[in-house]
Write a protein that holds these residues in place. Sequence first.
Motif, mmCIF file in Angstrom:
data_model
loop_
_atom_site.group_PDB
_atom_site.id
_atom_site.type_symbol
_atom_site.label_atom_id
_atom_site.label_comp_id
_atom_site.label_asym_id
_atom_site.label_seq_id
_atom_site.Cartn_x
_atom_site.Cartn_y
_atom_site.Cartn_z
ATOM 1 N N LYS A 96 -9.069 -2.292 -7.112
ATOM 2 C CA LYS A 96 -9.951 -2.103 -7.901
ATOM 3 C C LYS A 96 -10.899 -1.762 -7.094
ATOM 4 C CE LYS A 96 -7.247 -5.204 -9.878
ATOM 5 N NZ LYS A 96 -7.295 -6.721 -9.914
ATOM 6 N N PRO A 97 -12.094 -1.226 -8.373
ATOM 7 C CA PRO A 97 -11.503 -1.238 -9.599
ATOM 8 C C PRO A 97 -10.835 -0.170 -9.895
ATOM 9 C CG PRO A 97 -13.256 -0.324 -9.184
ATOM 10 C CD PRO A 97 -13.222 -0.721 -7.845
ATOM 11 N N LEU A 98 -9.886 -0.486 -10.737
ATOM 12 C CA LEU A 98 -9.180 0.520 -11.774
ATOM 13 C C LEU A 98 -10.045 1.674 -12.052
ATOM 14 C CD1 LEU A 98 -6.802 -1.769 -14.360
ATOM 15 C CD2 LEU A 98 -6.821 -1.198 -11.558
ATOM 16 N N ALA B 144 -0.068 5.355 -9.643
ATOM 17 C CA ALA B 144 0.607 5.345 -7.894
ATOM 18 C C ALA B 144 -0.304 4.811 -7.255
ATOM 19 C CB ALA B 144 1.633 6.938 -7.964
ATOM 20 N N GLY B 145 0.076 4.477 -5.646
ATOM 21 C CA GLY B 145 -0.392 4.483 -5.022
ATOM 22 C C GLY B 145 0.584 4.207 -3.331
ATOM 23 N N ALA B 146 -0.240 3.721 -2.557
ATOM 24 C CA ALA B 146 0.629 4.462 -0.864
ATOM 25 C C ALA B 146 -0.197 3.250 0.092
ATOM 26 C CB ALA B 146 0.229 5.925 -0.514
ATOM 27 N N ILE B 147 1.070 3.212 0.469
ATOM 28 C CA ILE B 147 0.279 2.662 1.823
ATOM 29 C C ILE B 147 0.815 3.379 3.311
ATOM 30 C CG2 ILE B 147 0.887 0.718 3.559
ATOM 31 C CD1 ILE B 147 0.989 -1.190 0.886
ATOM 32 N N CYS B 148 -0.039 4.169 3.865
ATOM 33 C CA CYS B 148 0.516 4.397 5.459
ATOM 34 C C CYS B 148 0.449 3.545 6.122
ATOM 35 C CB CYS B 148 0.236 5.580 5.080
ATOM 36 S SG CYS B 148 0.356 6.956 4.233
ATOM 37 N N ARG C 103 -10.177 3.615 -2.887
ATOM 38 C CA ARG C 103 -10.034 2.108 -3.332
ATOM 39 C C ARG C 103 -9.463 1.667 -1.611
ATOM 40 N NH1 ARG C 103 -14.641 2.530 -4.898
ATOM 41 N NH2 ARG C 103 -14.652 3.643 -7.047
ATOM 42 N N GLY C 104 -8.965 1.561 -1.055
ATOM 43 C CA GLY C 104 -7.715 1.230 -0.199
ATOM 44 C C GLY C 104 -8.583 -0.039 1.355
ATOM 45 N N PRO C 105 -8.184 -0.501 1.903
ATOM 46 C CA PRO C 105 -9.004 -0.568 2.868
ATOM 47 C C PRO C 105 -9.450 0.145 4.137
ATOM 48 C CG PRO C 105 -6.438 -1.619 3.234
ATOM 49 C CD PRO C 105 -6.631 -0.856 2.184
ATOM 50 N N HIS C 106 -8.089 1.019 4.010
ATOM 51 C CA HIS C 106 -8.712 1.998 4.900
ATOM 52 C C HIS C 106 -7.579 3.750 3.988
ATOM 53 C CE1 HIS C 106 -4.504 1.662 5.758
ATOM 54 N NE2 HIS C 106 -4.422 1.092 6.388
ATOM 55 N N ARG C 107 -8.686 4.793 5.063
ATOM 56 C CA ARG C 107 -8.271 5.839 4.359
ATOM 57 C C ARG C 107 -6.477 5.811 4.129
ATOM 58 N NH1 ARG C 107 -6.554 10.118 7.117
ATOM 59 N NH2 ARG C 107 -6.139 10.641 9.206
ATOM 60 N N CYS C 108 -6.195 5.391 5.049
ATOM 61 C CA CYS C 108 -4.508 5.869 4.773
ATOM 62 C C CYS C 108 -4.023 4.790 4.099
ATOM 63 C CB CYS C 108 -3.562 5.526 6.649
ATOM 64 S SG CYS C 108 -4.428 6.830 7.435
ATOM 65 N N GLU C 109 -4.523 3.909 2.939
ATOM 66 C CA GLU C 109 -4.011 3.053 2.110
ATOM 67 C C GLU C 109 -3.832 2.921 0.744
ATOM 68 O OE1 GLU C 109 -2.981 -1.448 0.885
ATOM 69 O OE2 GLU C 109 -3.058 -0.984 3.066
#
Length: 461
Positions: free
Chosen positions: A179-181, A220-224, A127-133
């Motif tokens: 989103k969505p959760l 939890a989320g992650a931003i690389c 659900r992030g803008p790219h595969r690393c977030e």
Amino acid sequence: MALFFFLIFESPPKVRLVRGPHRCEGRVEVERNGEWGTVCDDGWNLKDVEVVCRELGCGAAKGTPSGNLYKPLADEKQKIFIQDVNCNGTEDELIECDRVEDVFDCSHSEDAGAICEKSPPKVRLVRGPHRCEGRVEVERNGEWGTVCDNGWNMKDVEVVCRELGCGAAKGTPSRNLYKPLADEKQKIFIQDVNCNGTEDELIECDRVEDVFDCSHSEDAGAICERTVRLVDGPGRCKGRLEVKHQKQWGTVCKAGWNLSAAKVVCRQLGCGKATLIKRCCNKDTQGQGLIWLSNVSCSGQEEDLQHCLSGLEGYNNCTHDEDTWVECEDPFKLRLVNGDTSCSGRLEVLHKGIWGSVCDDGWAKKEEQVVCQQLGCGKPIFVPAKARKKFVPGDGHIWLDDVHCKGEEQSLEQCQHRSWGYHDCNHKEDVVVFCLGKLHRLNPWGLAWREVKKRVVGCEL
């Protein structure tokens, strides 16, 4: 009578693979007296790689790439320890193979590389803008679950980024950013993750696997770190290509650039299909400053541009007149229209900025599972064909036909289908999807979803 106990400690491997996308691929380095050196590729073959893969606990040997595939190259001061390695392929460790340890006629452009088979990561970001977030999900017994953010920190994200072959850890977002959760029925697998930051995989970190006190609002989320971007275009999927190296952004020279390389960029950015590559055509869209890469050569299958062959960073004779411009389709989008809620209706997908329908040839439950999950609408529900025909057919484009999903895909785009716009259908065959959605929302017939399920099961429709 005295008893003697002997403790046998397994020593760590004397070989490692560096600068690759994961620990089972990269430039080969061996350890001697606490120092790491490279291996000359003279005589290097797949039997030697078999031994490396076995020693590292990786899968089957897959390839013997040149070490200069993995950037940056070894420092010129790093020693080359061995050459003319000759394994029969059955040894447990590389040190058991015949080899020459006095290396005089090799340079780091001849360093050996190895590719071992590696199972897919047990972690993903969704659900992030790219595969690393995105939101962190982990796999267990074929099922994906989320991670509670209790104790989640940057060291944990460092491990996630490393396992996924992404850049440096940049952030620990959580709550409801993506989103969505997660669906309320999706399980939360782990909490209180405690990594030291050096692990190769999240599964190696301490964690608690019995989760009772977390909800999906605490996922939890992650931003690389992103190491590639498109700038000065009309959107994030079109523009001048720039890469980040040594904490600085620079452009990519057009020399050697082709569609395969553009595919890698578009995939890395989470955009759609690569549609156009061209030189920057005017001063307004040319870059300034550093030109990092030239002669980039990709197969098109790489997940990251840094895994493609290229000239040395910063060493080229290009000018900004030759900056690379890339255009990708926008990220894949879909929607359900003409229903009472956003979780029911005729399926439409966005392609080239135009919404179009999907033909129902081969359409079944697994395809509907993917659609409902992608929209955050829970599971699909069965509705008889008679009720589906109440929806007004679409007009205009029919974008997809013969769609076939496994049911586990995160996006309908990942399912097999004919080429965009190729079909043998008419709009009477448009796909209509009903997802469970929120239980108390009304459906197209003015009934609560629970009542719909009763009537569908009782065949009253």
